[in-house]
Scaffold this motif. Structure first.
Motif, mmCIF file in Angstrom:
data_model
loop_
_atom_site.group_PDB
_atom_site.id
_atom_site.type_symbol
_atom_site.label_atom_id
_atom_site.label_comp_id
_atom_site.label_asym_id
_atom_site.label_seq_id
_atom_site.Cartn_x
_atom_site.Cartn_y
_atom_site.Cartn_z
ATOM 1 N N LYS B 219 24.480 3.368 11.566
ATOM 2 C CA LYS B 219 25.166 4.558 11.059
ATOM 3 C C LYS B 219 24.199 5.481 10.305
ATOM 4 C CE LYS B 219 28.016 3.746 7.671
ATOM 5 N NZ LYS B 219 29.150 3.183 6.898
ATOM 6 N N THR B 220 23.376 4.868 9.423
ATOM 7 C CA THR B 220 22.442 5.675 8.623
ATOM 8 C C THR B 220 21.099 4.968 8.519
ATOM 9 O OG1 THR B 220 23.140 4.583 6.589
ATOM 10 C CG2 THR B 220 24.237 6.659 7.124
ATOM 11 N N ILE B 221 20.087 5.769 8.223
ATOM 12 C CA ILE B 221 18.759 5.226 7.928
ATOM 13 C C ILE B 221 18.230 5.907 6.661
ATOM 14 C CG2 ILE B 221 17.701 6.901 9.525
ATOM 15 C CD1 ILE B 221 15.427 4.881 9.952
ATOM 16 N N ALA B 222 17.650 5.100 5.791
ATOM 17 C CA ALA B 222 16.992 5.636 4.599
ATOM 18 C C ALA B 222 15.589 5.045 4.588
ATOM 19 C CB ALA B 222 17.745 5.236 3.339
ATOM 20 N N SER B 223 14.569 5.904 4.540
ATOM 21 C CA SER B 223 13.188 5.416 4.610
ATOM 22 C C SER B 223 12.396 5.835 3.382
ATOM 23 C CB SER B 223 12.512 5.932 5.875
ATOM 24 O OG SER B 223 13.208 5.463 7.014
ATOM 25 N N PHE B 224 11.435 4.992 3.037
ATOM 26 C CA PHE B 224 10.639 5.165 1.825
ATOM 27 C C PHE B 224 9.203 4.819 2.160
ATOM 28 C CE2 PHE B 224 14.921 3.924 0.923
ATOM 29 C CZ PHE B 224 15.319 4.819 -0.069
ATOM 30 N N SER B 225 8.289 5.625 1.667
ATOM 31 C CA SER B 225 6.886 5.400 1.965
ATOM 32 C C SER B 225 6.086 5.175 0.688
ATOM 33 C CB SER B 225 6.341 6.638 2.694
ATOM 34 O OG SER B 225 4.939 6.639 2.659
ATOM 35 N N THR B 226 5.110 4.280 0.745
ATOM 36 C CA THR B 226 4.152 4.191 -0.356
ATOM 37 C C THR B 226 3.193 5.392 -0.244
ATOM 38 O OG1 THR B 226 2.634 2.805 0.914
ATOM 39 C CG2 THR B 226 4.318 1.670 -0.381
ATOM 40 N N ALA B 227 2.355 5.576 -1.251
ATOM 41 C CA ALA B 227 1.437 6.726 -1.270
ATOM 42 C C ALA B 227 0.595 6.761 0.012
ATOM 43 C CB ALA B 227 0.541 6.639 -2.501
ATOM 44 N N ARG B 249 -10.930 11.419 1.919
ATOM 45 C CA ARG B 249 -10.130 12.332 2.741
ATOM 46 C C ARG B 249 -8.641 11.992 2.635
ATOM 47 N NH1 ARG B 249 -9.896 11.639 8.961
ATOM 48 N NH2 ARG B 249 -7.909 12.529 8.338
ATOM 49 N N THR B 250 -7.814 12.887 3.137
ATOM 50 C CA THR B 250 -6.363 12.654 3.051
ATOM 51 C C THR B 250 -5.776 12.232 4.397
ATOM 52 O OG1 THR B 250 -5.906 14.978 3.491
ATOM 53 C CG2 THR B 250 -6.084 14.322 1.183
ATOM 54 N N PHE B 251 -4.669 11.543 4.304
ATOM 55 C CA PHE B 251 -3.860 11.160 5.464
ATOM 56 C C PHE B 251 -2.402 11.502 5.158
ATOM 57 C CE2 PHE B 251 -7.588 8.452 5.581
ATOM 58 C CZ PHE B 251 -7.948 8.478 6.913
ATOM 59 N N GLU B 252 -1.568 11.487 6.162
ATOM 60 C CA GLU B 252 -0.135 11.669 5.923
ATOM 61 C C GLU B 252 0.592 10.338 5.775
ATOM 62 O OE1 GLU B 252 2.190 14.264 5.480
ATOM 63 O OE2 GLU B 252 0.303 15.269 5.003
ATOM 64 N N MET B 253 0.160 9.333 6.546
ATOM 65 C CA MET B 253 0.897 8.071 6.663
ATOM 66 C C MET B 253 0.783 7.208 5.407
ATOM 67 S SD MET B 253 2.670 6.085 8.658
ATOM 68 C CE MET B 253 2.463 6.780 10.289
ATOM 69 N N GLY B 254 1.908 6.756 4.881
ATOM 70 C CA GLY B 254 1.903 5.764 3.816
ATOM 71 C C GLY B 254 1.574 4.397 4.386
ATOM 72 N N ASP B 255 0.953 3.548 3.591
ATOM 73 C CA ASP B 255 0.579 2.220 4.096
ATOM 74 C C ASP B 255 1.792 1.412 4.520
ATOM 75 O OD1 ASP B 255 -2.345 2.198 3.556
ATOM 76 O OD2 ASP B 255 -1.650 2.550 1.514
ATOM 77 N N VAL B 256 2.851 1.446 3.698
ATOM 78 C CA VAL B 256 4.064 0.695 4.034
ATOM 79 C C VAL B 256 5.250 1.649 4.027
ATOM 80 C CG1 VAL B 256 5.548 -1.248 3.455
ATOM 81 C CG2 VAL B 256 3.102 -1.366 2.933
ATOM 82 N N VAL B 257 5.954 1.711 5.151
ATOM 83 C CA VAL B 257 7.195 2.479 5.239
ATOM 84 C C VAL B 257 8.340 1.477 5.382
ATOM 85 C CG1 VAL B 257 8.557 4.070 6.657
ATOM 86 C CG2 VAL B 257 6.131 4.537 6.212
ATOM 87 N N THR B 258 9.290 1.545 4.462
ATOM 88 C CA THR B 258 10.460 0.671 4.486
ATOM 89 C C THR B 258 11.662 1.491 4.937
ATOM 90 O OG1 THR B 258 9.594 -0.525 2.580
ATOM 91 C CG2 THR B 258 11.932 -0.844 3.094
#
Lengths: 394, 394
Positions: B219-227, B249-258
Motif C-alpha cells: 500500500k505504501t513505502i517509506a524510505s530513509f537514507s543515511t548520509a 567528492r560528492t555522491f547522491e547515494m546513501g550507504d544504507v537505504v531502508t
C-alpha cells in the motif's frame, strides 16, 4: 561519604533482584525499603537473613515520602511500576537525594523534562539503571568504536524482541492484570497505546556508540506499526480456543513497531519493539561503519582488510582484546553474584557506587535517559500522523 | 513446441553464465546471441566448444532487432545493462517472442507498465529471472508458509547487503566506469540517485510468502537514507590516500537505504539497500508470524510449542522436511552445473523451460516484477519528500 546510605522504592521482581546484588557491594548500605505490598516484612526478612534489617515502609503509595523524611538517604533507587516513577523521582530529588531509576519509555512528553528541571534545582543526580550499557560485549564494542576500528558509524540497529505473552496472557488464555505479576501494570498499555513502549535496552548502547547528546543528536523519528493485536489474539486463541470472545477482541498495540531515527550527522538507527509474537529473545544489535560491522545475534564481526574476505569472524576474540576496565576488574564477582543477567546488573550497580564515591564516571546521564525514553511518545505521534516527527533535545 | 528456440541479448558476465547453464537443459536450443562487444565471436566460440554455434549479432546496439527478425525465436532472454531492458523487452514482445528478463529496479515509474501493456497486446509472457525465488531454503520456507507453520505472517525483512565497492572503485581508488566491468553502466547511478537501486533479490521471496498481488497488496513505502557517499569516500581514501581530491567528492547515494513497505493486511516488510560499506554479503531474510519465525542469517527457526522454549533450532531439518518438488527432482544436476549460485540459477532456468512447455507453473509474473522494481522510483520519491508515498498496483 564512605558508604552510600541507600533506600529502595519497589520490592517487586526487579527491586528484590537489585537488593540482592546491592548486598554484595561494599559501597552500599541499604537502610530502607518501601513497597505497598502487605507482604513486605516477610520479603525483607527473607532477603536479609542474618543481616541488619532495613527500615520498611508499606502503608500505602505515599509511605515512601515518610521514608525519605525519616531516613534521609544519600541515594534512592526506584524500581516501582512505570506510572509512579516521575513523582517518586521528583520527590526524592526534592528531599536532597541522588536517584537511580529503572528504565522505561516516557509516558508523556513532559515526564523527563520535569525530572531534569528538578534535578537541576536540587543539584542532585539521576542515574539511569540501563543494564545493557554494562554488558561485557557492549562495553568492548564501545572501546572498539572509540578506537576507530569500525571507522565512521553509518547504520545501527537495536530493539526489544522479547515474547511477553507469558506475562500478558495467562495459561488459560486470559489477557490482563494478574495479581502479583508484572501484568498488573504492564498489560494495560497494550489496550490503549501503539508505539515503542520499551525502547531503552535496544537504543541506549547505540546512543553510547554514536555519542548522542555529545557529538551528535537524534533529529527525527519515523515509526511504523504492523496491524494491532494479531499476535495477542492468536495467543489467546491457542490457549483458550479460537471460538471464545476474547480471541476476537481488539488491542491498540501492533505486534512489531519499527522506528527509524536519523541523527544530525546522517547516521540512522533502526529500532524494533516486538513483544507479542513467539520468538527467542534478542536485542538485535548491529553496528555498521566505514571499516566494519558487528552483529550481536551472529556474535560476529567483519573488519575490512583484517577479516578473511567477505567472511564473518566470531566476535569473542575482539570482545576479549578490547575488554573494558570494568570487566577486567570485576568480572569474577559479577558472574558469581549476577548469573541471571550475565553480570551486567552487578557491574552497573558497582559502577553506580564508584560514581557516587567519585572514583568512576557513570556512562549515561539523565539527559540520555530522557532521549531514550522520548522514543515512546514520539513513536506514537509518528504512527498516528503517518509521517516522521521531530525528536526532542534535552 | 518441443525445444524452445532461444535468443540471448547480452553476453556479459551474467549472460555468459546463463548461456552456460542453458546448454545443460534439454528444453532449450540457443539459436542466436547478440551483444555489442567486438569480441562476441571469440566469446561464443569459447562457450560453445564442440557444439553447434548460434548465430551472432554484434554490429551495434540495434543489431538485436535484426536477430529477432531473422531468427524468429520462441524466447528472448535479456541480460544487458539496465537502461536497455525496456526497449529490448518491448521489441521482443512485438516480434512475437516470450521474454525472460534479468532483474533490477525500475529506472522510472513508467518502465514496467509499458512492458505490461505490450505483453498484453502481443499475448506473450514475460518471465522475471529472479533467482532467489528458486533457492532451496526459500522454496522450502514458502512450503512452510503455505502449510501455516508460521501462522499468519506479520513482519518480514530482506535486503541487498553486498559490498559493491570492488566494482565501483578500482584498486587504485578510482571511482567510475571501467572498461569491460559491470561498473561501466552501474557506477553512474551512485552519482545521480538516492534510493533502493536493487530491490528484487531482497523483496521477491517475501512477496511470494505474503501472496502479494494475489491475496495482499503493498500500500505504501517509506524510505530513509543515511548520509550520501560516506562509504565510497572512505573506500577511495583507503585505496588512493585521504588527501586526494576524489576522497572528498560528492555522491547522491546513501550507504544504507531502508524502506518500510506496508500492505493492505497490515503486514510490514523492511527492505535494505546496503552496497558501499565493507561487509559479508547477505539478503537479510526474516519471516515472522503468529506461530514462529525464520532467520536466514542465523539459518535458524523457532516454532511455538515445537522448538525448545525460547531457543532457535537449526533450519536444516525443516528445509529438508519441506523440500520443494523442484529440488526433489533436480537438486543433483542443479548443484553439479550451478555451483556458483548453489543451484538456484539452474533450477530457475529449468522451471522456465518447463513453464514454456506447459509442464510447470512459473512462480512469479511480470506484474510481480513491476511490483518489486517499483521500489526504486518510489523509494527515491519518499526520500526526497521525507514521507511515506503510495505504492502502485499492477
Amino acid at each position: 561519604m564512605e558508604k552510600i546510605r541507600t533506600a529502595v522504592i519497589g520490592a517487586g521482581y526487579r527491586g528484590r533482584y537489585l537488593i540482592s546484588l546491592l548486598q554484595h557491594i561494599d559501597s552500599f548500605d541499604i537502610i530502607a525499603v518501601s513497597d505497598i505490598s502487605p507482604k513486605l516484612p516477610e520479603t525483607i526478612a527473607q532477603l536479609f537473613q542474618g543481616k541488619v534489617l532495613p527500615q520498611i515502609y508499606h502503608s500505602g503509595t505515599d509511605d515512601y515520602l515518610r521514608m525519605l523524611d525519616e531516613t534521609k538517604p544519600d541515594l534512592v533507587i526506584i524500581a516501582s511500576p512505570w506510572h509512579l516513577h516521575k513523582a517518586q523521582a521528583i520527590n526524592a530529588l526534592r528531599a536532597g537525594c541522588h536517584v537511580a531509576i529503572e528504565v522505561k519509555g516516557a509516558l508523556d512528553n513532559d515526564e523527563y523534562p520535569d525530572i531534569i528541571a528538578q534535578s537541576r534545582q536540587s543539584g542532585k543526580e539521576v542515574f539511569p539503571l540501563e543494564n545493557t550499557l554494562f554488558r561485557d560485549d557492549i562495553l568492548a564494542i564501545n572501546n572498539m568504536v572509540q578506537a576507530g576500528v569500525f571507522g565512521q558509524l553509518v547504520f545501527l540497529q537495536g530493539g526489544y524482541r522479547h515474547d511477553l505473552t507469558y506475562i500478558l496472557v495467562d495459561n488459560e488464555g486470559n489477557f490482563g492484570p494478574k495479581n502479583g505479576s508484572e501484568s498488573e501494570w504492564r498489560s494495560h498499555y497494550y489496550e490503549t497505546e501503539n508505539g515503542d513502549l520499551y525502547p531503552t535496552h535496544g537504543l541506549a548502547p547505540l546512543c553510547m556508540f554514536l555519542g548522542v547528546n555529545r557529538t551528535d543528536h537524534i533529529k527525527t523519528i519515523a515509526s511504523f506499526s504492523t496491524a494491532p493485536g494479531v499476535g495477542l489474539r492468536a495467543c489467546i486463541a491457542r490457549r483458550k480456543g479460537a471460538d471464545c470472545d476474547e480471541a476476537h477482541r481488539t488491542f491498540e498495540m501492533g505486534d512489531v513497531v519499527t522506528s527509524i531515527l536519523q541523527t544530525d550527522s546522517g547516521t540512522q538507527i533502526t529500532l524494533l519493539h516486538d513483544t507479542t509474537l513467539p520468538r527467542p529473545r534478542s536485542l538485535n544489535y548491529e553496528v555498521q561503519g566505514t571499516k566494519g560491522i558487528w552483529n550481536a545475534e551472529k556474535k560476529a564481526i567483519y573488519i575490512d582488510g583484517v577479516s578473511p574476505s567477505e567472511d564473518w569472524e566470531p566476535d569473542e576474540k575482539y570482545i576479549q582484546q578490547y575488554k573494558h576496565r570494568f570487566w577486567q576488574r570485576w568480572e569474577k564477582e559479577a558472574l558469581l553474584y549476577d548469573g541471571h543477567h550475565q553480570g551486567m546488573d552487578y557491574i552497573m550497580l558497582k559502577v553506580l557506587g564508584e560514581a557516587l564515591l567519585g572514583r568512576e564516571s557513570y556512562p549515561a546521564t539523565l539527559a540520555d535517559m530522557a532521549t531514550w525514553a522520548a522514543v515512546t511518545p514520539r513513536s506514537k505521534e509518528s504512527i498516528k500522523q503517518n509521517r516522521p516527527v521531530p525528536f526532542p533535545r534535552y
